[in-house]
Design a protein around this motif. Structure first.
Motif, mmCIF file in Angstrom:
data_model
loop_
_atom_site.group_PDB
_atom_site.id
_atom_site.type_symbol
_atom_site.label_atom_id
_atom_site.label_comp_id
_atom_site.label_asym_id
_atom_site.label_seq_id
_atom_site.Cartn_x
_atom_site.Cartn_y
_atom_site.Cartn_z
ATOM 1 N N ALA A 296 0.923 -1.004 -0.135
ATOM 2 C CA ALA A 296 -0.138 0.142 0.006
ATOM 3 C C ALA A 296 0.901 1.340 -0.024
ATOM 4 C CB ALA A 296 -0.658 -0.163 1.259
ATOM 5 N N ALA A 297 2.025 1.286 0.773
ATOM 6 C CA ALA A 297 2.840 2.365 0.876
ATOM 7 C C ALA A 297 3.565 2.502 -0.670
ATOM 8 C CB ALA A 297 4.009 2.015 1.866
ATOM 9 N N VAL A 298 3.751 1.510 -1.337
ATOM 10 C CA VAL A 298 4.452 1.586 -2.471
ATOM 11 C C VAL A 298 3.560 2.307 -3.808
ATOM 12 C CG1 VAL A 298 5.238 0.304 -4.763
ATOM 13 C CG2 VAL A 298 5.879 -0.498 -2.428
ATOM 14 N N LYS A 299 1.902 1.902 -3.631
ATOM 15 C CA LYS A 299 1.188 2.507 -4.458
ATOM 16 C C LYS A 299 0.918 4.023 -4.221
ATOM 17 C CE LYS A 299 -1.249 -1.908 -5.172
ATOM 18 N NZ LYS A 299 -2.589 -2.525 -5.055
ATOM 19 N N ALA A 300 0.865 4.402 -2.712
ATOM 20 C CA ALA A 300 0.970 5.741 -2.352
ATOM 21 C C ALA A 300 1.918 6.768 -2.554
ATOM 22 C CB ALA A 300 0.314 5.895 -0.824
ATOM 23 N N GLY A 301 3.097 5.804 -2.811
ATOM 24 C CA GLY A 301 4.199 6.937 -3.173
ATOM 25 C C GLY A 301 4.980 7.023 -1.915
ATOM 26 N N SER A 302 4.690 6.642 -0.388
ATOM 27 C CA SER A 302 5.347 7.045 0.769
ATOM 28 C C SER A 302 6.595 6.265 0.570
ATOM 29 C CB SER A 302 4.472 7.108 1.739
ATOM 30 O OG SER A 302 3.980 5.785 2.022
ATOM 31 N N MET A 303 6.571 5.163 0.244
ATOM 32 C CA MET A 303 7.686 4.139 0.289
ATOM 33 C C MET A 303 8.982 4.481 -0.482
ATOM 34 S SD MET A 303 8.669 1.375 1.609
ATOM 35 C CE MET A 303 7.346 0.660 2.218
ATOM 36 N N GLY A 304 8.801 5.536 -1.255
ATOM 37 C CA GLY A 304 9.924 6.354 -2.224
ATOM 38 C C GLY A 304 10.745 7.078 -1.326
ATOM 39 N N GLN A 305 10.071 7.901 -0.434
ATOM 40 C CA GLN A 305 10.528 8.699 0.692
ATOM 41 C C GLN A 305 11.371 7.893 1.665
ATOM 42 O OE1 GLN A 305 8.072 11.588 2.399
ATOM 43 N NE2 GLN A 305 6.253 11.241 0.738
ATOM 44 N N MET A 306 10.828 6.771 2.148
ATOM 45 C CA MET A 306 11.656 5.939 3.202
ATOM 46 C C MET A 306 12.801 5.585 2.318
ATOM 47 S SD MET A 306 8.271 3.826 4.873
ATOM 48 C CE MET A 306 9.507 2.947 5.916
ATOM 49 N N LEU A 307 12.780 4.819 1.135
ATOM 50 C CA LEU A 307 13.700 4.403 0.564
ATOM 51 C C LEU A 307 15.127 5.501 0.510
ATOM 52 C CD1 LEU A 307 15.156 1.939 -1.072
ATOM 53 C CD2 LEU A 307 13.961 2.858 -3.105
ATOM 54 N N PHE A 308 14.417 6.635 0.083
ATOM 55 C CA PHE A 308 15.531 7.777 0.013
ATOM 56 C C PHE A 308 16.374 7.915 1.194
ATOM 57 C CE2 PHE A 308 16.753 12.146 0.593
ATOM 58 C CZ PHE A 308 17.571 12.387 -0.390
ATOM 59 N N TRP A 309 15.626 8.032 2.476
ATOM 60 C CA TRP A 309 16.296 8.164 3.772
ATOM 61 C C TRP A 309 17.325 7.281 4.451
ATOM 62 C CZ3 TRP A 309 17.085 12.964 4.735
ATOM 63 C CH2 TRP A 309 16.254 14.120 4.146
#
Length: 226
Positions: free
Chosen positions: A134-147
């Protein structure tokens, strides 16, 4: 069969994260049977040169099992420590153990409470791998991956310096704001971290696979097992 599969999976995961400059390493040598031993805190048991996890196989014949490393219980049936840098292996074990401890705590926390605002972004009851998707679809996982990638870059630089002879101990980032590992307590805390990290890696793997099969979190599965 299950134990063999688990050992092979761990070996594959460790080698997947090893850079090619690290793979050719230490020369094998015999571990002394009367070398130094490390006393486990308070329980009177010995770890180190006198311990063999699998008696029929004997102790591994590599420098990592000379009796001086914390957490040495004589277990390396695939002799991975003979062909990879022992500092790299300990760094990898500590990193995976620390991540697994956080992950195991997170798995349990999801069954106990929900942070404010989460249900406004994700559907109620979403957890573990379903929450990841769900986080991947919402785009929030990208922020986590960056940090997380930024933190990984810093830790990789420290690891490279260690392998080049900086004198840094594996896993040491100088982070101990509460002073839990100062003085005589350091050996105990190092051993406790290793043992809890090893347990967490197995525990987290079990929680994830239970969720794959049942769709339930660890506490939910214990209280409503069907």
């Amino acid at each position: 069969m299950l134990r063999s599969a688990l050992v092979l999976a761990i070996a594959g995961a460790a080698s997947a994260f090893a850079p090619t400059t690290v793979l050719p390493t230490a020369t094998r040598r015999a571990a002394t049977t009367n070398g130094p031993a490390m006393q486990l805190y308070s329980d009177g048991k010995i770890q180190g040169a006198g311990v063999t996890a699998i008696p029929p196989l004997g102790r591994p014949d590599t420098p990592m099992f000379d009796g001086t490393w914390a957490g040495d219980v004589g277990f390396d049936p695939l002799t991975i420590s003979a062909w990879m840098d022992i500092k790299w292996l300990r760094e990898a074990e500590l990193k995976h153990g620390r991540v697994a401890m956080l992950a195991a705590a997170g798995c349990i926390a999801q069954d106990m409470f929900t942070f404010p605002g989460v249900t406004q972004v994700y559907s109620s009851g979403t957890k573990l791998t379903a929450l990841h998707d769900a986080a991947v679809k919402a785009g929030s996982m990208g922020q986590m991956l960056f940090w997380i990638g930024m933190l990984e870059a810093v830790s990789t630089a420290a690891t490279i310096q260690m392998l080049q002879g900086s004198g840094r101990k594996p896993g040491d980032f100088g982070f101990d704001p509460l002073g839990l590992g100062k003085g005589a307590k350091l050996a105990r805390m190092e051993l406790a971290e290793l043992k809890n990290g090893r347990l967490a890696m197995i525990g987290f793997s079990g929680m994830i696979h239970h969720y794959f099969i049942t769709g339930k979190g660890p506490l939910e599965l214990l209280t409503n097992f069907k």
